[in-house]
Design a protein around this motif. Structure first.
Motif, PDB file in Angstrom:
ATOM      1  N   SER A  21      30.990  38.641  15.664  1.00 12.55           N
ATOM      2  CA  SER A  21      32.251  38.676  16.416  1.00 12.55           C
ATOM      3  C   SER A  21      32.798  37.271  16.638  1.00 12.55           C
ATOM      4  N   ALA A  22      31.931  36.267  16.646  1.00  6.19           N
ATOM      5  CA  ALA A  22      32.395  34.879  16.792  1.00  6.19           C
ATOM      6  C   ALA A  22      33.215  34.431  15.583  1.00  6.19           C
ATOM      7  N   LEU A  23      33.074  35.134  14.462  1.00  7.46           N
ATOM      8  CA  LEU A  23      33.831  34.791  13.254  1.00  7.46           C
ATOM      9  C   LEU A  23      35.256  35.350  13.267  1.00  7.46           C
ATOM     10  N   LEU A  24      35.534  36.271  14.180  1.00  5.27           N
ATOM     11  CA  LEU A  24      36.898  36.817  14.264  1.00  5.27           C
ATOM     12  C   LEU A  24      37.869  35.701  14.641  1.00  5.27           C
ATOM     13  N   GLU A  25      38.982  35.642  13.946  1.00  3.89           N
ATOM     14  CA  GLU A  25      39.985  34.611  14.245  1.00  3.89           C
ATOM     15  C   GLU A  25      40.721  34.926  15.546  1.00  3.89           C
ATOM     16  N   GLU A  26      40.950  36.195  15.783  1.00  2.00           N
ATOM     17  CA  GLU A  26      41.568  36.656  17.025  1.00  2.00           C
ATOM     18  C   GLU A  26      40.645  37.693  17.639  1.00  2.00           C
ATOM     19  N   HIS A  27      40.553  37.679  18.968  1.00  2.00           N
ATOM     20  CA  HIS A  27      39.719  38.641  19.696  1.00  2.00           C
ATOM     21  C   HIS A  27      40.585  39.405  20.689  1.00  2.00           C
ATOM     22  N   ASP A  28      40.381  40.707  20.776  1.00  2.00           N
ATOM     23  CA  ASP A  28      40.976  41.439  21.886  1.00  2.00           C
ATOM     24  C   ASP A  28      40.297  40.969  23.166  1.00  2.00           C
ATOM     25  N   ASP A  29      41.010  41.043  24.269  1.00  2.00           N
ATOM     26  CA  ASP A  29      40.445  40.615  25.555  1.00  2.00           C
ATOM     27  C   ASP A  29      39.359  41.558  26.049  1.00  2.00           C
ATOM     28  N   GLU A  30      39.430  42.816  25.632  1.00  2.00           N
ATOM     29  CA  GLU A  30      38.473  43.814  26.110  1.00  2.00           C
ATOM     30  C   GLU A  30      37.532  44.247  24.997  1.00  2.00           C
ATOM     31  N   VAL A  31      36.351  44.670  25.404  1.00  2.00           N
ATOM     32  CA  VAL A  31      35.417  45.306  24.484  1.00  2.00           C
ATOM     33  C   VAL A  31      35.253  46.753  24.916  1.00  2.00           C
ATOM     34  N   THR A  32      34.870  47.589  23.978  1.00  2.00           N
ATOM     35  CA  THR A  32      34.685  49.012  24.224  1.00  2.00           C
ATOM     36  C   THR A  32      33.201  49.306  24.384  1.00  2.00           C
ATOM     37  N   LEU A  33      32.842  49.946  25.488  1.00  2.00           N
ATOM     38  CA  LEU A  33      31.461  50.343  25.746  1.00  2.00           C
ATOM     39  C   LEU A  33      31.402  51.865  25.777  1.00  2.00           C
ATOM     40  N   MET A  34      30.461  52.434  25.041  1.00  2.00           N
ATOM     41  CA  MET A  34      30.267  53.887  25.043  1.00  2.00           C
ATOM     42  C   MET A  34      28.776  54.171  25.091  1.00  2.00           C
ATOM     43  N   ALA A  35      28.409  55.244  25.788  1.00  2.00           N
ATOM     44  CA  ALA A  35      27.001  55.616  25.849  1.00  2.00           C
ATOM     45  C   ALA A  35      26.841  57.097  26.145  1.00  2.00           C
ATOM     46  N   VAL A  36      25.765  57.654  25.620  1.00  2.00           N
ATOM     47  CA  VAL A  36      25.313  58.993  25.968  1.00  2.00           C
ATOM     48  C   VAL A  36      24.036  58.813  26.780  1.00  2.00           C
ATOM     49  N   LEU A  37      23.989  59.438  27.937  1.00  2.00           N
ATOM     50  CA  LEU A  37      22.884  59.260  28.883  1.00  2.00           C
ATOM     51  C   LEU A  37      22.088  60.544  28.947  1.00  2.00           C
ATOM     52  N   LEU A  38      20.830  60.462  28.523  1.00  2.00           N
ATOM     53  CA  LEU A  38      19.994  61.652  28.368  1.00  2.00           C
ATOM     54  C   LEU A  38      19.099  61.928  29.560  1.00  2.00           C
ATOM     55  N   THR A  39      18.811  60.902  30.353  1.00  2.00           N
ATOM     56  CA  THR A  39      17.892  61.075  31.475  1.00  2.00           C
ATOM     57  C   THR A  39      18.535  60.599  32.766  1.00  2.00           C
ATOM     58  N   VAL A  40      17.966  61.016  33.874  1.00  2.00           N
ATOM     59  CA  VAL A  40      18.441  60.567  35.185  1.00  2.00           C
ATOM     60  C   VAL A  40      18.328  59.048  35.279  1.00  2.00           C
ATOM     61  N   GLU A  41      17.214  58.506  34.802  1.00  2.00           N
ATOM     62  CA  GLU A  41      17.014  57.058  34.861  1.00  2.00           C
ATOM     63  C   GLU A  41      18.076  56.318  34.039  1.00  2.00           C
ATOM     64  N   ASP A  42      18.382  56.845  32.834  1.00  2.00           N
ATOM     65  CA  ASP A  42      19.425  56.237  32.001  1.00  2.00           C
ATOM     66  C   ASP A  42      20.760  56.238  32.745  1.00  2.00           C
ATOM     67  N   ALA A  43      21.094  57.367  33.349  1.00  2.00           N
ATOM     68  CA  ALA A  43      22.370  57.494  34.054  1.00  2.00           C
ATOM     69  C   ALA A  43      22.448  56.526  35.233  1.00  2.00           C
ATOM     70  N   ARG A  44      21.380  56.403  35.972  1.00  2.00           N
ATOM     71  CA  ARG A  44      21.382  55.495  37.124  1.00  2.00           C
ATOM     72  C   ARG A  44      21.510  54.037  36.695  1.00  2.00           C
ATOM     73  N   ARG A  45      20.784  53.654  35.634  1.00  2.00           N
ATOM     74  CA  ARG A  45      20.892  52.267  35.147  1.00  2.00           C
ATOM     75  C   ARG A  45      22.315  51.961  34.704  1.00  2.00           C
ATOM     76  N   MET A  46      22.924  52.893  33.955  1.00  2.00           N
ATOM     77  CA  MET A  46      24.264  52.649  33.434  1.00  2.00           C
ATOM     78  C   MET A  46      25.299  52.650  34.553  1.00  2.00           C
ATOM     79  N   ALA A  47      25.140  53.518  35.539  1.00  2.00           N
ATOM     80  CA  ALA A  47      26.078  53.541  36.668  1.00  2.00           C
ATOM     81  C   ALA A  47      26.004  52.242  37.467  1.00  2.00           C
ATOM     82  N   ALA A  48      24.838  51.634  37.524  1.00  2.00           N
ATOM     83  CA  ALA A  48      24.702  50.352  38.220  1.00  2.00           C
ATOM     84  C   ALA A  48      25.438  49.241  37.469  1.00  2.00           C
ATOM     85  N   VAL A  49      25.435  49.307  36.134  1.00  2.00           N
ATOM     86  CA  VAL A  49      26.117  48.302  35.316  1.00  2.00           C
ATOM     87  C   VAL A  49      27.628  48.535  35.299  1.00  2.00           C
TER      88      VAL A  49
END
Length: 196
Positions: free
Chosen positions: A26-54
């Motif tokens: 990504s450092a090689l891109l000449e232009e960068h969008d200001d935002e990045v896209t984050l997507m995740a599928v959360l399979l466990t309660v622990e996964d969901a809690r960690r991601m909700a904290a982030v």
């Protein structure tokens, strides 16, 4: 019109390594969008809690739409993940999240919060024009994506490894993709896939 063409250029079983290699590209891109896209599928309660904290401001939802058996209305996920009892959260799984953040803010925390479900970080931008390969940047298509626990940009093939993709124009700029793979001392690891 159409989708980008996404080429797999790096595989690893280490999530941080995949993210680090994606950052190098990504450092090689000449232009960068200001935002990045984050997507995740959360399979466990622990996964969901960690991601909700982030991602405390993100909207979480059921991975697949759910319908109320009586009203036939679609039901929305409405629990507060960090406050809900495990017994209330467990039947709601799996959950999914799609969230946009300012580049360079929480991506490292996101990587460490990824569990066993598929997840991704996408950096949109524009590759520089390259006279050597007669390649021209296309802001609509160009970018880098790291897919955690998968090797398919369309989320159809879970895997026990992580894959870095480069996105190029909808014609499938093969010379550019090969050159980007070489930047990681790699080669193309498969055919082009339909990207974003």
């Amino acid at each position: 019109m159409g989708n980008s063409r996404a080429y797999p250029v790096f595989h690893t079983t280490e999530a941080v390594e995949a993210w680090t290699q994606a950052l190098r590209l990504s450092a090689l891109l000449e232009e960068h969008d200001d935002e990045v896209t984050l997507m995740a599928v959360l399979l466990t309660v622990e996964d969901a809690r960690r991601m909700a904290a982030v991602l405390p401001d993100a909207d979480f939802d059921h991975e697949r739409p759910r319908m109320d058996p009586v009203t036939h209305d679609y039901s929305e996920f409405s629990l507060a993940i960090t406050a809900a009892e495990d017994s209330a959260l467990e039947p709601e799984l799996p959950l999914s999240v799609l969230h946009y953040v300012q580049r360079g803010t929480v991506e490292d925390q996101f990587v460490r919060a990824v569990g066993k479900g598929m997840a991704s970080i996408g950096w949109h931008g524009r590759w520089p024009d390259d006279a050597e390969t007669e390649s021209y940047g296309a802001a609509k298509y160009d970018g880098v994506e790291v897919r955690f626990n998968g090797d398919d940009v369309n989320w159809s093939q879970p895997a026990d490894h992580h894959t870095v993709f480069v996105h190029v124009d909808n014609w499938g700029d093969l010379p550019r993709a090969e050159k980007l793979a070489a930047h990681l001392s790699s080669t193309l690891l498969g055919d082009a896939q339909n990207g974003w």
